[in-house]
Design a protein around this motif. Structure first.
Motif, PDB file in Angstrom:
ATOM      1  N   THR A 133      40.386 -16.765   4.619  1.00 23.41           N
ATOM      2  CA  THR A 133      39.173 -16.554   3.834  1.00 23.41           C
ATOM      3  C   THR A 133      37.963 -16.567   4.761  1.00 23.41           C
ATOM      4  O   THR A 133      38.037 -17.022   5.906  1.00 23.41           O
ATOM      5  CB  THR A 133      38.995 -17.642   2.761  1.00 23.41           C
ATOM      6  N   GLY A 134      36.834 -16.065   4.262  1.00 21.48           N
ATOM      7  CA  GLY A 134      35.584 -16.117   5.005  1.00 21.48           C
ATOM      8  C   GLY A 134      35.673 -15.384   6.334  1.00 21.48           C
ATOM      9  O   GLY A 134      36.175 -14.262   6.415  1.00 21.48           O
ATOM     10  N   ASP A 135      35.158 -16.040   7.398  1.00 20.37           N
ATOM     11  CA  ASP A 135      35.175 -15.439   8.726  1.00 20.37           C
ATOM     12  C   ASP A 135      36.597 -15.162   9.200  1.00 20.37           C
ATOM     13  O   ASP A 135      36.845 -14.176   9.906  1.00 20.37           O
ATOM     14  CB  ASP A 135      34.477 -16.349   9.735  1.00 20.37           C
ATOM     15  N   GLU A 136      37.527 -16.020   8.814  1.00 21.84           N
ATOM     16  CA  GLU A 136      38.918 -15.799   9.180  1.00 21.84           C
ATOM     17  C   GLU A 136      39.442 -14.499   8.575  1.00 21.84           C
ATOM     18  O   GLU A 136      40.158 -13.738   9.234  1.00 21.84           O
ATOM     19  CB  GLU A 136      39.796 -16.960   8.709  1.00 21.84           C
ATOM     20  N   ALA A 137      39.102 -14.232   7.334  1.00 19.51           N
ATOM     21  CA  ALA A 137      39.577 -13.024   6.657  1.00 19.51           C
ATOM     22  C   ALA A 137      39.054 -11.777   7.361  1.00 19.51           C
ATOM     23  O   ALA A 137      39.786 -10.798   7.559  1.00 19.51           O
ATOM     24  CB  ALA A 137      39.149 -13.033   5.188  1.00 19.51           C
ATOM     25  N   ILE A 152      46.846  -7.011  23.672  1.00 17.18           N
ATOM     26  CA  ILE A 152      48.112  -7.662  23.327  1.00 17.18           C
ATOM     27  C   ILE A 152      47.872  -8.805  22.351  1.00 17.18           C
ATOM     28  O   ILE A 152      48.595  -8.955  21.351  1.00 17.18           O
ATOM     29  CB  ILE A 152      48.813  -8.156  24.608  1.00 17.18           C
ATOM     30  N   ASP A 153      46.840  -9.610  22.613  1.00 19.52           N
ATOM     31  CA  ASP A 153      46.561 -10.741  21.728  1.00 19.52           C
ATOM     32  C   ASP A 153      46.122 -10.279  20.340  1.00 19.52           C
ATOM     33  O   ASP A 153      46.425 -10.929  19.332  1.00 19.52           O
ATOM     34  CB  ASP A 153      45.485 -11.640  22.346  1.00 19.52           C
ATOM     35  N   VAL A 154      45.417  -9.156  20.266  1.00 24.35           N
ATOM     36  CA  VAL A 154      44.943  -8.649  18.975  1.00 24.35           C
ATOM     37  C   VAL A 154      46.094  -8.106  18.133  1.00 24.35           C
ATOM     38  O   VAL A 154      46.186  -8.382  16.931  1.00 24.35           O
ATOM     39  CB  VAL A 154      43.869  -7.563  19.186  1.00 24.35           C
ATOM     40  N   PRO A 177      38.706  -5.175  18.731  1.00 21.31           N
ATOM     41  CA  PRO A 177      38.003  -6.386  18.304  1.00 21.31           C
ATOM     42  C   PRO A 177      38.280  -7.561  19.231  1.00 21.31           C
ATOM     43  O   PRO A 177      39.294  -7.597  19.929  1.00 21.31           O
ATOM     44  CB  PRO A 177      38.566  -6.643  16.898  1.00 21.31           C
ATOM     45  N   ALA A 178      37.365  -8.508  19.213  1.00 21.20           N
ATOM     46  CA  ALA A 178      37.580  -9.756  19.943  1.00 21.20           C
ATOM     47  C   ALA A 178      38.650 -10.576  19.234  1.00 21.20           C
ATOM     48  O   ALA A 178      38.932 -10.368  18.046  1.00 21.20           O
ATOM     49  CB  ALA A 178      36.279 -10.540  20.028  1.00 21.20           C
ATOM     50  N   PHE A 179      39.245 -11.510  19.971  1.00 20.85           N
ATOM     51  CA  PHE A 179      40.208 -12.412  19.342  1.00 20.85           C
ATOM     52  C   PHE A 179      39.809 -13.835  19.717  1.00 20.85           C
ATOM     53  O   PHE A 179      40.381 -14.473  20.608  1.00 20.85           O
ATOM     54  CB  PHE A 179      41.639 -12.099  19.786  1.00 20.85           C
ATOM     55  N   GLY A 180      38.773 -14.295  19.007  1.00 23.11           N
ATOM     56  CA  GLY A 180      38.202 -15.596  19.286  1.00 23.11           C
ATOM     57  C   GLY A 180      38.618 -16.657  18.282  1.00 23.11           C
ATOM     58  O   GLY A 180      39.692 -16.558  17.659  1.00 23.11           O
ATOM     59  N   PRO A 181      37.782 -17.676  18.073  1.00 22.84           N
ATOM     60  CA  PRO A 181      38.160 -18.799  17.220  1.00 22.84           C
ATOM     61  C   PRO A 181      38.557 -18.408  15.797  1.00 22.84           C
ATOM     62  O   PRO A 181      39.553 -18.901  15.273  1.00 22.84           O
ATOM     63  CB  PRO A 181      36.904 -19.679  17.237  1.00 22.84           C
ATOM     64  N   ALA A 182      37.777 -17.525  15.154  1.00 17.69           N
ATOM     65  CA  ALA A 182      38.093 -17.152  13.767  1.00 17.69           C
ATOM     66  C   ALA A 182      39.415 -16.403  13.699  1.00 17.69           C
ATOM     67  O   ALA A 182      40.226 -16.627  12.787  1.00 17.69           O
ATOM     68  CB  ALA A 182      36.969 -16.310  13.177  1.00 17.69           C
ATOM     69  N   ALA A 183      39.649 -15.504  14.665  1.00 18.11           N
ATOM     70  CA  ALA A 183      40.895 -14.736  14.667  1.00 18.11           C
ATOM     71  C   ALA A 183      42.096 -15.633  14.941  1.00 18.11           C
ATOM     72  O   ALA A 183      43.140 -15.510  14.294  1.00 18.11           O
ATOM     73  CB  ALA A 183      40.812 -13.619  15.708  1.00 18.11           C
ATOM     74  N   ALA A 184      41.940 -16.547  15.913  1.00 17.52           N
ATOM     75  CA  ALA A 184      43.041 -17.463  16.213  1.00 17.52           C
ATOM     76  C   ALA A 184      43.350 -18.347  15.006  1.00 17.52           C
ATOM     77  O   ALA A 184      44.522 -18.598  14.676  1.00 17.52           O
ATOM     78  CB  ALA A 184      42.686 -18.313  17.420  1.00 17.52           C
ATOM     79  N   ALA A 185      42.317 -18.796  14.318  1.00 16.82           N
ATOM     80  CA  ALA A 185      42.524 -19.624  13.128  1.00 16.82           C
ATOM     81  C   ALA A 185      43.200 -18.823  12.019  1.00 16.82           C
ATOM     82  O   ALA A 185      44.074 -19.329  11.309  1.00 16.82           O
ATOM     83  CB  ALA A 185      41.191 -20.184  12.640  1.00 16.82           C
ATOM     84  N   VAL A 187      47.917 -17.566   8.530  1.00 15.11           N
ATOM     85  CA  VAL A 187      48.982 -16.673   8.060  1.00 15.11           C
ATOM     86  C   VAL A 187      50.346 -17.241   8.387  1.00 15.11           C
ATOM     87  O   VAL A 187      51.270 -17.216   7.552  1.00 15.11           O
ATOM     88  CB  VAL A 187      48.796 -15.269   8.674  1.00 15.11           C
ATOM     89  N   ILE A 188      50.521 -17.765   9.584  1.00 16.42           N
ATOM     90  CA  ILE A 188      51.812 -18.362   9.959  1.00 16.42           C
ATOM     91  C   ILE A 188      52.162 -19.509   9.020  1.00 16.42           C
ATOM     92  O   ILE A 188      53.334 -19.724   8.685  1.00 16.42           O
ATOM     93  CB  ILE A 188      51.767 -18.828  11.429  1.00 16.42           C
ATOM     94  N   ALA A 189      51.143 -20.223   8.559  1.00 19.91           N
ATOM     95  CA  ALA A 189      51.368 -21.338   7.631  1.00 19.91           C
ATOM     96  C   ALA A 189      51.619 -20.874   6.205  1.00 19.91           C
ATOM     97  O   ALA A 189      51.848 -21.700   5.312  1.00 19.91           O
ATOM     98  CB  ALA A 189      50.185 -22.287   7.666  1.00 19.91           C
ATOM     99  N   GLY A 190      51.549 -19.562   5.959  1.00 22.30           N
ATOM    100  CA  GLY A 190      51.827 -19.034   4.632  1.00 22.30           C
ATOM    101  C   GLY A 190      50.638 -19.001   3.708  1.00 22.30           C
ATOM    102  O   GLY A 190      50.790 -18.793   2.496  1.00 22.30           O
TER     103      GLY A 190
END
Length: 217
Positions: free
Chosen positions: A69-73, A111-113, A49-57, A62-65
């Motif tokens: 949701t949505g595209d991020e999920a 690696i980023d994924v 998969p790509a690791f673009g804006p939604a994945a980075a967000a 997740v890091i923030a606990g």
């Protein structure tokens, strides 16, 4: 060694020297361990998969606990599926041609994924990172056609080995065995060099299959 995952970063198929060496390595492992399950993940096959804006967000969510949701999920689930495919193996072979003095971009994408919090690593503000893949081990086959040990800066530089070795160790994989093939492919003896490399990678494969200790060449 129960399950070996070969992660291939070359798009050149039958024309690839890197894959020629990798196939020889895998043949040696299979001969030494008939029960081993070997899978090849061609990073160019469209399943990464790509690791673009939604994945980075989603990663920062997740890091923030919090829960994405949505595209991020959807992006987070795709990244976790890729990580699960990677994590299921107990042993790895990475076949890595040098591109422009470092790894191919598709390997950096991989690696980023898969480098996700709570899966590949944890982070503590005081202790720093802890890699979660301890107990696994890896063989790495690297190739280059221009850069090579002892050649001057006019032949490029090697930013591949330290970067990739560093990522493996950061992930917790401390048992890493490396085989490098770095001839000057413009010379007349390139074919002879490859023939010798196939002999050498067979010996490298036998050592890797027979021991849990790193073997560096």
């Amino acid at each position: 060694m129960n399950r070996l995952l070969h992660i291939s970063a070359s798009p050149r198929s039958e024309a690839s020297v890197t894959l020629t060496l990798a196939r020889s390595f895998l043949d040696g492992v299979a001969a030494a361990n008939p029960d081993v399950e070997i899978e090849t993940w061609d990073l160019w096959d469209g399943t990464l998969p790509a690791f673009g804006p939604a994945a980075a967000a989603s990663k920062m969510t997740v890091i923030a606990g919090r829960t994405p949701t949505g595209d991020e999920a959807a992006a987070w689930e795709a990244a976790l599926a890729a990580f699960d495919r990677f994590e299921r193996a107990d042993t790895y072979l990475f076949s890595v041609p040098m591109w422009n003095m470092t790894v191919p971009y598709i390997l950096k994408q991989f690696i980023d994924v898969v480098s996700q919090p709570g899966r590949l690593f944890t982070f503590d503000p005081e202790a720093g990172y802890t890699g979660l893949l301890s107990g696994k081990r890896a063989a790495v086959i690297t190739t280059s056609a221009v850069w090579g040990p002892g050649r001057g800066p006019e032949f490029g530089a090697n930013h591949l080995h330290d970067y990739f070795q560093g990522w493996l160790e950061w992930a917790g994989i401390s048992e890493v065995s490396t085989f490098g093939f770095h001839p000057n492919m413009a010379t007349a003896d390139a074919e002879a060099a490859l023939k010798q490399a196939l002999v050498d990678v067979g010996e490298f494969s036998a050592r890797f299959a027979a021991t849990r200790q790193p073997q560096l060449t």
